[in-house]
Design a protein around this motif. Structure first.
Motif, PDB file in Angstrom:
ATOM      1  N   GLY A 166     -18.545  56.588  78.090  1.00  0.00           N
ATOM      2  CA  GLY A 166     -18.700  56.255  76.665  1.00  0.00           C
ATOM      3  C   GLY A 166     -17.135  56.104  76.023  1.00  0.00           C
ATOM      4  N   CYS A 178     -15.129  57.428  74.165  1.00  0.00           N
ATOM      5  CA  CYS A 178     -14.345  58.596  73.866  1.00  0.00           C
ATOM      6  C   CYS A 178     -14.437  59.378  74.886  1.00  0.00           C
ATOM      7  CB  CYS A 178     -15.218  59.322  72.443  1.00  0.00           C
ATOM      8  SG  CYS A 178     -15.108  58.240  71.199  1.00  0.00           S
ATOM      9  N   GLY A 206     -14.592  63.329  75.438  1.00  0.00           N
ATOM     10  CA  GLY A 206     -15.355  64.534  75.112  1.00  0.00           C
ATOM     11  C   GLY A 206     -15.600  64.952  73.770  1.00  0.00           C
ATOM     12  N   ARG A 207     -16.190  65.755  73.405  1.00  0.00           N
ATOM     13  CA  ARG A 207     -17.875  65.644  71.968  1.00  0.00           C
ATOM     14  C   ARG A 207     -16.680  65.873  70.515  1.00  0.00           C
ATOM     15  NH1 ARG A 207     -21.199  67.539  76.117  1.00  0.00           N
ATOM     16  NH2 ARG A 207     -22.872  65.131  77.120  1.00  0.00           N
ATOM     17  N   GLY A 208     -17.324  65.462  69.787  1.00  0.00           N
ATOM     18  CA  GLY A 208     -16.870  66.162  68.588  1.00  0.00           C
ATOM     19  C   GLY A 208     -16.436  64.790  68.190  1.00  0.00           C
ATOM     20  N   ASP A 209     -14.753  64.859  67.464  1.00  0.00           N
ATOM     21  CA  ASP A 209     -13.411  63.959  66.983  1.00  0.00           C
ATOM     22  C   ASP A 209     -13.866  62.556  67.714  1.00  0.00           C
ATOM     23  OD1 ASP A 209     -11.618  62.536  65.113  1.00  0.00           O
ATOM     24  OD2 ASP A 209     -11.708  64.117  64.399  1.00  0.00           O
ATOM     25  N   ASP A 210     -14.648  61.577  67.725  1.00  0.00           N
ATOM     26  CA  ASP A 210     -14.805  59.857  68.031  1.00  0.00           C
ATOM     27  C   ASP A 210     -12.866  59.802  67.457  1.00  0.00           C
ATOM     28  OD1 ASP A 210     -16.892  60.421  69.040  1.00  0.00           O
ATOM     29  OD2 ASP A 210     -17.580  59.165  67.689  1.00  0.00           O
ATOM     30  N   GLY A 239     -10.957  61.230  70.795  1.00  0.00           N
ATOM     31  CA  GLY A 239     -11.880  60.795  72.344  1.00  0.00           C
ATOM     32  C   GLY A 239     -11.544  59.798  72.842  1.00  0.00           C
ATOM     33  N   ASN A 290     -22.888  52.902  79.380  1.00  0.00           N
ATOM     34  CA  ASN A 290     -23.504  53.713  77.666  1.00  0.00           C
ATOM     35  C   ASN A 290     -22.850  53.039  76.685  1.00  0.00           C
ATOM     36  OD1 ASN A 290     -24.284  54.620  75.463  1.00  0.00           O
ATOM     37  ND2 ASN A 290     -25.218  56.318  75.958  1.00  0.00           N
TER      38      ASN A 290
END
Length: 117
Positions: free
Chosen positions: A15, A17, A19-23, A26, A51
């Motif tokens: 990805g 970014c 981590g996950r959550g706030d792009d 990230g 991806n």
């Protein structure tokens, strides 16, 4: 216990970014990670991008210069061709080579260590 500097280390970027959550956060984190990676004693053999990770190697990415420097230093950058096609980014790739899942899989399987981000 660290990895020997001459080990075959592959970084997997799935990805744009970290981590996950706030792009927004990230994206800042992935930029920081790649910059810090250039300052470590361990140089990865390859970075595989798939991806939305392929977006890091394309126009508009804020890490093009870092990736270009790593590539010049001998790090293989493998960009998933299926992913580039999906996001219509084939013509916008600025670093790395367009690759396929066969080469990406072999690169990861031959590594001493794969670091997935």
């Amino acid at each position: 216990m660290g990895t020997h500097p001459n080990s075959n280390v592959v970084i997997q970027l799935s990805g744009e970014c970290m981590g996950r959550g706030d792009d927004v956060l990230g994206y800042k984190l992935i930029k920081s990670f790649l910059n810090v990676l250039t300052e470590t004693d361990i140089t990865p053999t390859a970075i595989v991008l798939f991806n939305t990770g392929v977006k890091l190697a394309c126009e508009g990415s804020e890490v093009i210069d870092v990736l270009r420097d790593m590539e010049r230093g001998g790090v293989k950058l493998l960009c998933c061709g299926t992913c580039l096609n999906h996001f219509e980014l084939k013509e916008k790739r600025l670093v790395g080579v367009e690759s396929n899942m066969y080469d990406i899989t072999n690169t990861m399987l031959q590594a001493d260590k794969v670091v997935a981000i």
